[in-house]
Design a protein around this motif. Structure first.
Motif, PDB file in Angstrom:
ATOM      1  N   ASN A  41       0.798  -1.161  -0.115  1.00  0.00           N
ATOM      2  CA  ASN A  41      -0.006   0.040   0.088  1.00  0.00           C
ATOM      3  C   ASN A  41       0.915   1.098   0.076  1.00  0.00           C
ATOM      4  O   ASN A  41       0.506   2.373  -0.644  1.00  0.00           O
ATOM      5  CB  ASN A  41      -0.859   0.093   1.266  1.00  0.00           C
ATOM      6  CG  ASN A  41      -1.978  -0.928   1.027  1.00  0.00           C
ATOM      7  OD1 ASN A  41      -2.417  -1.400  -0.021  1.00  0.00           O
ATOM      8  ND2 ASN A  41      -2.400  -1.400   2.133  1.00  0.00           N
ATOM      9  N   ARG A  44       2.255   1.752  -3.396  1.00  0.00           N
ATOM     10  CA  ARG A  44       1.135   2.289  -4.305  1.00  0.00           C
ATOM     11  C   ARG A  44       0.986   3.748  -4.283  1.00  0.00           C
ATOM     12  O   ARG A  44       0.922   4.523  -5.219  1.00  0.00           O
ATOM     13  CB  ARG A  44      -0.130   1.519  -4.065  1.00  0.00           C
ATOM     14  CG  ARG A  44      -0.240   0.134  -4.529  1.00  0.00           C
ATOM     15  CD  ARG A  44      -1.359  -0.715  -3.891  1.00  0.00           C
ATOM     16  NE  ARG A  44      -1.385  -2.044  -4.191  1.00  0.00           N
ATOM     17  CZ  ARG A  44      -1.580  -2.554  -5.560  1.00  0.00           C
ATOM     18  NH1 ARG A  44      -2.248  -2.076  -6.262  1.00  0.00           N
ATOM     19  NH2 ARG A  44      -1.713  -4.040  -5.391  1.00  0.00           N
ATOM     20  N   LEU A  45       1.004   4.125  -3.136  1.00  0.00           N
ATOM     21  CA  LEU A  45       0.896   5.694  -2.718  1.00  0.00           C
ATOM     22  C   LEU A  45       2.015   6.402  -3.339  1.00  0.00           C
ATOM     23  O   LEU A  45       1.709   7.539  -3.951  1.00  0.00           O
ATOM     24  CB  LEU A  45       0.655   5.873  -1.132  1.00  0.00           C
ATOM     25  CG  LEU A  45       0.417   7.382  -0.533  1.00  0.00           C
ATOM     26  CD1 LEU A  45      -1.025   7.713  -1.200  1.00  0.00           C
ATOM     27  CD2 LEU A  45       0.481   7.439   0.905  1.00  0.00           C
ATOM     28  N   LYS A  46       3.111   6.014  -2.909  1.00  0.00           N
ATOM     29  CA  LYS A  46       4.408   6.629  -3.611  1.00  0.00           C
ATOM     30  C   LYS A  46       4.357   6.635  -5.247  1.00  0.00           C
ATOM     31  O   LYS A  46       4.663   7.675  -5.788  1.00  0.00           O
ATOM     32  CB  LYS A  46       5.565   5.952  -3.007  1.00  0.00           C
ATOM     33  CG  LYS A  46       6.881   6.677  -3.611  1.00  0.00           C
ATOM     34  CD  LYS A  46       8.243   5.946  -3.165  1.00  0.00           C
ATOM     35  CE  LYS A  46       8.366   4.597  -4.149  1.00  0.00           C
ATOM     36  NZ  LYS A  46       9.692   3.971  -3.711  1.00  0.00           N
ATOM     37  N   LEU A  47       4.067   5.596  -5.774  1.00  0.00           N
ATOM     38  CA  LEU A  47       4.029   5.507  -7.079  1.00  0.00           C
ATOM     39  C   LEU A  47       2.815   6.420  -7.730  1.00  0.00           C
ATOM     40  O   LEU A  47       2.855   7.079  -8.875  1.00  0.00           O
ATOM     41  CB  LEU A  47       3.705   4.235  -7.822  1.00  0.00           C
ATOM     42  CG  LEU A  47       4.925   3.294  -7.516  1.00  0.00           C
ATOM     43  CD1 LEU A  47       4.462   1.386  -7.788  1.00  0.00           C
ATOM     44  CD2 LEU A  47       6.172   3.540  -8.308  1.00  0.00           C
ATOM     45  N   SER A  48       1.553   6.603  -7.122  1.00  0.00           N
ATOM     46  CA  SER A  48       0.744   7.375  -7.532  1.00  0.00           C
ATOM     47  C   SER A  48       1.000   8.909  -7.397  1.00  0.00           C
ATOM     48  O   SER A  48       0.575   9.593  -8.412  1.00  0.00           O
ATOM     49  CB  SER A  48      -0.602   7.229  -6.576  1.00  0.00           C
ATOM     50  OG  SER A  48      -1.254   5.898  -6.691  1.00  0.00           O
ATOM     51  N   PHE A  49       1.458   9.172  -6.283  1.00  0.00           N
ATOM     52  CA  PHE A  49       2.307  10.623  -6.625  1.00  0.00           C
ATOM     53  C   PHE A  49       3.074  10.967  -7.381  1.00  0.00           C
ATOM     54  O   PHE A  49       3.219  12.074  -8.220  1.00  0.00           O
ATOM     55  CB  PHE A  49       3.098  10.889  -5.044  1.00  0.00           C
ATOM     56  CG  PHE A  49       3.339  12.198  -4.678  1.00  0.00           C
ATOM     57  CD1 PHE A  49       2.741  13.165  -4.536  1.00  0.00           C
ATOM     58  CD2 PHE A  49       4.956  12.102  -4.988  1.00  0.00           C
ATOM     59  CE1 PHE A  49       3.420  14.629  -4.301  1.00  0.00           C
ATOM     60  CE2 PHE A  49       5.661  13.508  -4.788  1.00  0.00           C
ATOM     61  CZ  PHE A  49       4.814  14.602  -4.842  1.00  0.00           C
ATOM     62  N   THR A  51       3.655   9.400 -10.410  1.00  0.00           N
ATOM     63  CA  THR A  51       2.746   9.633 -11.692  1.00  0.00           C
ATOM     64  C   THR A  51       2.237  11.090 -11.969  1.00  0.00           C
ATOM     65  O   THR A  51       2.250  11.021 -13.277  1.00  0.00           O
ATOM     66  CB  THR A  51       1.730   8.259 -11.713  1.00  0.00           C
ATOM     67  OG1 THR A  51       2.377   7.119 -11.351  1.00  0.00           O
ATOM     68  CG2 THR A  51       1.089   8.193 -12.976  1.00  0.00           C
ATOM     69  N   VAL A  52       1.869  11.531 -11.049  1.00  0.00           N
ATOM     70  CA  VAL A  52       1.009  12.590 -11.365  1.00  0.00           C
ATOM     71  C   VAL A  52       1.987  14.145 -11.168  1.00  0.00           C
ATOM     72  O   VAL A  52       1.507  15.208 -11.424  1.00  0.00           O
ATOM     73  CB  VAL A  52      -0.118  13.082 -10.707  1.00  0.00           C
ATOM     74  CG1 VAL A  52      -1.005  12.023 -10.853  1.00  0.00           C
ATOM     75  CG2 VAL A  52       0.133  12.906  -9.186  1.00  0.00           C
ATOM     76  N   TRP A 265       8.029   2.081 -16.147  1.00  0.00           N
ATOM     77  CA  TRP A 265       6.770   3.064 -15.052  1.00  0.00           C
ATOM     78  C   TRP A 265       7.521   2.954 -13.893  1.00  0.00           C
ATOM     79  O   TRP A 265       7.670   3.877 -13.128  1.00  0.00           O
ATOM     80  CB  TRP A 265       5.514   2.572 -15.196  1.00  0.00           C
ATOM     81  CG  TRP A 265       4.860   3.370 -14.256  1.00  0.00           C
ATOM     82  CD1 TRP A 265       4.440   4.816 -14.095  1.00  0.00           C
ATOM     83  CD2 TRP A 265       4.154   2.537 -13.215  1.00  0.00           C
ATOM     84  NE1 TRP A 265       3.391   4.869 -13.202  1.00  0.00           N
ATOM     85  CE2 TRP A 265       3.073   3.727 -12.602  1.00  0.00           C
ATOM     86  CE3 TRP A 265       3.811   1.660 -12.833  1.00  0.00           C
ATOM     87  CZ2 TRP A 265       2.434   3.687 -11.563  1.00  0.00           C
ATOM     88  CZ3 TRP A 265       3.254   1.131 -11.510  1.00  0.00           C
ATOM     89  CH2 TRP A 265       2.306   2.087 -10.984  1.00  0.00           C
ATOM     90  N   LYS A 266       7.677   1.791 -13.190  1.00  0.00           N
ATOM     91  CA  LYS A 266       8.087   1.753 -11.805  1.00  0.00           C
ATOM     92  C   LYS A 266       9.548   2.526 -11.632  1.00  0.00           C
ATOM     93  O   LYS A 266       9.822   3.004 -10.670  1.00  0.00           O
ATOM     94  CB  LYS A 266       8.226   0.159 -11.387  1.00  0.00           C
ATOM     95  CG  LYS A 266       6.985  -0.226 -10.751  1.00  0.00           C
ATOM     96  CD  LYS A 266       7.141  -1.595 -10.052  1.00  0.00           C
ATOM     97  CE  LYS A 266       7.721  -1.480  -8.838  1.00  0.00           C
ATOM     98  NZ  LYS A 266       7.960  -2.360  -8.104  1.00  0.00           N
ATOM     99  N   CYS A 269       9.278   5.976 -11.601  1.00  0.00           N
ATOM    100  CA  CYS A 269       8.596   6.837 -10.315  1.00  0.00           C
ATOM    101  C   CYS A 269       9.447   6.795  -9.264  1.00  0.00           C
ATOM    102  O   CYS A 269       9.156   7.147  -8.162  1.00  0.00           O
ATOM    103  CB  CYS A 269       7.345   5.936 -10.288  1.00  0.00           C
ATOM    104  SG  CYS A 269       5.801   6.406 -11.468  1.00  0.00           S
TER     105      CYS A 269
END
Length: 502
Positions: A41, A44-49, A51-52, A265-266, A269
């Motif tokens: 989790n 996921r949060l780090k990658l979401s940040f 990504t944008v 992508w990873k 990021c």
């Protein structure tokens, strides 16, 4: 447990091939898996940040660097004669060489930066001298280390012929004068060796040839078997080792892992990624190694394993091909990682044969667990569970966990089908062991009669007595393993009979 233990003892006493195949092997080490596809989790949060925020900027930087290198490479090759098979090619000189080199240095650095490789840690110094070391080799984990080496020292890689047709990248491969290998052309490999030898001549003006001897990418946990290409010319080799210290994202681009797009992508990021390149002393082969490329390659592999502090294994590109086959038939991909190259020292099987066995294994493994139960194993012989089938199953169940994986299954059926190095003798030894269900080390006349009548129900007592008398050479009333094998070898047609009695 007692039965299984005694079974293992029996194998050790008269059927050593199964022990040899499982001795000194890192069976639980899989160099072709990348498990960081599973995200926590927090990740996921780090990658979401990412990504944008900075991910789009890195994508732009990556594409810009590729376009820049591609344009410069195309300019450098303007008016340069295209390679034709059989024609001698010459190294780039003058402005072509300078433009190619400096555009790649700039472009590669920007490209690596876009993937989070903000710094390249380097130990030792590149030779940058093709006369001193015509070939430079490195372990292969991802697409990053070839670029990092190219950034630090000019090299001409060895790659498949299809690379020249890649969008953007293709012109770059042509500009660095890649040694292209046509995998469909049987003579291409020998031509590659000759090209390396020609480029090694003093004063030729060629850069070093860069080769990754493993022939495929791994996760860096072991050094798999080397192909002989870099070692066949018998020239000095510069050794480079690459390490990728990571915490959240394993950069290894392997078959059993994330897709190249997901992995890219990873990596983009991550705040930053690490790479360590170590340039070691040039390895000069001895006269013996020059005459024996296999010895040369193995000595270099052992040395590199010490540098990297990882073990060597007998995995090879064949295991990658079996992984793909396992995926195709619905089996877990790790079922294909069986160190086939090592098995081939004892078993007369190739990749195609192993694929056939894997398909048969998959047809029995209806639940796709990657393991066969005793009942499923018996179905492969089109029979119910019998004492003989049970005994064979326990013999092959080296892990003693009540199930067989593909490797166990492959070994057993290969031996039964006379594909071991000793062929008929090994198959007969295994057959004897299966019939000796009580592990006594011998068969009685009653047991032999039971075996024969499973195949020929109407066989007379006189015929059974004749067979038994002929096999029981010391008139002890029992047939031991050696007697059984000696008797059966007199009648090669009997082996199918014994196998069908299972």
């Amino acid at each position: 447990t007692t039965t299984t233990t005694s079974t293992t003892d029996q194998i050790s006493s008269f059927f050593p091939i199964l022990n040899e195949l499982n001795e000194n092997e890192s069976q639980h080490l899989n160099p072709f898996v990348n498990t960081t596809i599973f995200l926590s989790n927090r990740e996921r949060l780090k990658l979401s940040f990412a990504t944008v925020t900075y991910f789009p900027l890195r994508v732009i930087l990556c594409i810009s660097s590729l376009i820049f290198c591609s344009i410069c490479s195309q300019i450098a090759m303007l008016g340069y004669p295209k390679y034709k098979k059989g024609e001698e090619i010459k190294p780039l000189k003058g402005w072509r060489k300078l433009l190619t080199r400096y555009s790649l240095v700039i472009g590669i650095r920007l490209f690596l930066f876009s993937f989070g490789y903000l710094n390249i840690k380097v130990k030792g110094k590149p030779t940058r001298n093709a006369n001193k070391a015509p070939v430079i080799i490195c372990n292969h984990n991802t697409f990053i280390e070839p670029l990092a080496i190219q950034f630090l020292t000019p090299v001409s890689p060895v790659g498949k012929a299809e690379l020249r047709k890649l969008p953007l990248f293709g012109s770059c491969f042509i500009a660095v004068q890649t040694v292209f290998v046509d995998r469909l052309d049987p003579s291409s490999r020998q031509e590659t060796v000759e090209q390396i030898r020609n480029r090694a001549k003093p004063g030729s003006g060629w850069p070093q040839v860069m080769i990754f001897p493993e022939g495929t990418r791994t996760n860096g946990k072991a050094l798999i078997t080397y192909k002989l290409g870099p070692f066949s010319p018998g020239v000095p080799i510069e050794i480079v080792t690459a390490k990728f210290p990571w915490k959240y994202c394993d950069p290894s681009s392997v078959k059993h892992g994330p897709s190249q797009v997901f992995l890219s992508w990873k990596l983009m990021c991550q705040v930053y990624n690490e790479i360590e390149l170590d340039f070691h002393q040039v390895y000069t082969p001895t006269e013996e190694e020059k005459q024996d490329p296999k010895l040369f390659s193995e000595n270099v592999r052992i040395l590199m394993s010490k540098y990297l502090q990882v073990p060597t294994t007998e995995h090879s590109l064949d295991d990658v091909l079996l992984q793909l086959c396992a995926k195709k038939v619905g089996e877990p991909m790790e079922q294909g990682v069986i160190q086939l190259r090592n098995l081939r020292k004892f078993l007369d099987i190739d990749v195609d044969t192993a694929k056939e066995y894997l398909q048969r294994f998959a047809s029995l493994d209806t639940e796709k667990t990657g393991r066969l139960t005793l009942k499923q194993f018996a179905q492969g012989f089109k029979t119910e569970v019998t004492p003989e089938i049970t005994h064979l199953f326990e013999t092959l169940d080296v892990d003693q966990d009540g199930s067989l994986d593909f490797r166990d299954y492959l070994i057993g059926l290969s031996v039964l089908n006379e594909k071991s190095s000793n062929k008929t003798k090994d198959a007969l030894k295994l057959a004897f062991h299966v019939f000796d269900t009580e592990n006594k080390g011998y068969l009685t006349k009653a047991q032999l009669a039971l075996i024969l009548r499973k195949v020929y129900p109407d066989m007379t007592e006189e015929k059974v007595n004749n067979y038994f008398t002929e096999a029981d050479t010391n008139k002890s009333g029992q047939i031991n393993c050696d007697q059984f094998v000696a008797f059966a070898e007199k009648y090669p047609q009997k082996l199918p009979l014994f196998k069908s009695a299972f």
